[in-house]
Write an enzyme that holds these catalytic residues in place. Structure first.
Site, PDB file in Angstrom:
ATOM      1  CD  GLU A  39      -2.920   1.232   2.606  1.00 31.42           C
ATOM      2  OE1 GLU A  39      -4.013   1.545   2.449  1.00 31.42           O
ATOM      3  OE2 GLU A  39      -2.180   1.134   3.727  1.00 31.42           O
ATOM      4  CE  LYS A 121      -7.650   1.859   3.434  1.00 27.98           C
ATOM      5  NZ  LYS A 121      -6.423   1.856   4.264  1.00 27.98           N
ATOM      6  CB  CYS A 155      -4.623  -1.488   4.419  1.00 27.10           C
ATOM      7  SG  CYS A 155      -3.858  -1.155   6.306  1.00 27.10           S
TER       8      CYS A 155
END
Length: 342
Positions: A39, A121, A155
């Site tokens: 990430e 995200k 994540c």
């Protein structure tokens, strides 16, 4: 498959692109058909947000913005060209710069150098929201590829059961779980440590009956020197934190483990036929589901920031307004013309 475990070229996009291309070449030389990056690999994860007040972190805002990559700019094209030259798929974690905003993002590039998807995200986590915006339903997608049905999340998207279920329901076979380093708050906050977060990747593999490639970054001395100006901060962000792994559809560990401070690639060979055996036991988006009891409402459409209501008109017809104010006869409105709303 290859998962990166390495320290980023922190806040240096040019060096970061060079290191990315070198890792792509290394993975391809070892026979990997896909390489996955952590990430915010470019230009590094913004750890300062977890170390002090937002006012203190403002010193990094300009540098981070300038070092962040656009989804279709020259840096992305260089990486795409490297993917094509080496015949390898790339899933790249990066901070995406779009107009005046930043997003935690992943770029999916095929082995011909084509950008398949630039996803964001869905929800930045905790203090990440002081830096990044958020994605929408169009970012929750699984893609048919010659390698298998490929998807990716970042994540703690992996802690959202509904997001995961939306991915499982698209018959995902290979999943990239991009993580930052697990160095932050090591020994002080179990939820941020490698034990829990690698377990989350492992559970994703078992729940979705898919292969999970889970890269994570390494905190280097360069990062510590840049964002830590006190001993307290250095204690909160120690060196290391690399725990890259690859799991099979039954949750089995398929790759070796590197030392937390080591840089390199971890590899695994995959056989998609193994998925059938895992799904025979439990397929939560198939035979193991109960849609009569519980179903997911999922909106995969992109969310527009601005929707035009003028049906094609690009400007106000001020001449009509002035004519009306002067008492002149208004011209007849042709069918399909935009109505002027004052």
């Amino acid at each position: 498959m290859a998962a990166v475990q390495a320290a980023p070229a922190f806040l240096d996009l040019e060096k970061g692109v060079e290191k990315t291309i070198a890792l792509i070449e290394e993975a391809a030389a070892a026979g990997a058909k896909l390489i996955a990056f952590p990430e915010c690999w470019l230009p590094g994860y913004p750890f300062w947000a977890w170390l002090d007040a937002p006012a203190w972190g403002m010193q990094f805002v300009g540098r981070y913005f300038e070092a962040s990559m656009t989804a279709d700019g020259p840096e992305a094209q260089r990486i795409a060209a490297a993917a094509a030259a080496n015949g390898v798929w790339v899933v790249l974690g990066y901070s995406e710069r779009c107009a005046g905003s930043l997003y935690i993002a992943q770029l999916l590039i095929d082995d011909h150098g084509r950008i398949v998807h630039a996803r964001r995200k869905l929800k930045a986590t905790h203090v990440e929201r002081t830096i990044f915006g958020e994605g929408d339903g169009s970012d929750i997608r699984v893609h048919a590829t010659p390698l298998g049905r490929l998807g990716a999340l970042c994540c703690w998207e992996h802690l959202n059961p509904l997001t995961k279920y939306a991915m499982y329901a698209q018959d995902e076979q290979i999943h990239v779980a991009s993580w930052p380093s697990f160095s932050l708050y090591q020994g002080k906050a179990f939820a941020l440590g490698p034990e829990l977060n690698n377990a989350v990747s492992q559970v994703y593999a078992a729940e979705g009956q898919c292969f999970v490639v889970a890269p994570s970054a390494v905190v280097s001395q360069e990062i510590v020197d840049t964002v830590c100006d006190t001993d307290i901060k250095r204690d909160l962000l120690p060196l290391g934190g690399g725990y890259s792994v690859i799991y099979g559809p039954d949750g089995a560990l398929l790759s070796e483990r590197l030392a937390p401070t080591a840089e390199g690639l971890v590899y695994a060979d995959i056989d998609l036929s193994a998925i059938a055996f895992a799904k025979a036991a439990a397929d939560p988006a198939g035979h193991y589901s109960r849609p009569d009891v519980a179903r997911l409402l999922f909106n995969p459409a992109p969310s527009a920031r601005v929707e035009r209501l003028d049906r094609g008109s690009t400007h106000r017809d001020h001449s009509a307004i002035f004519a009306q104010e002067a008492g002149a006869e208004m011209p007849a409105q042709a069918e399909g013309d935009a109505k002027l709303v004052l």
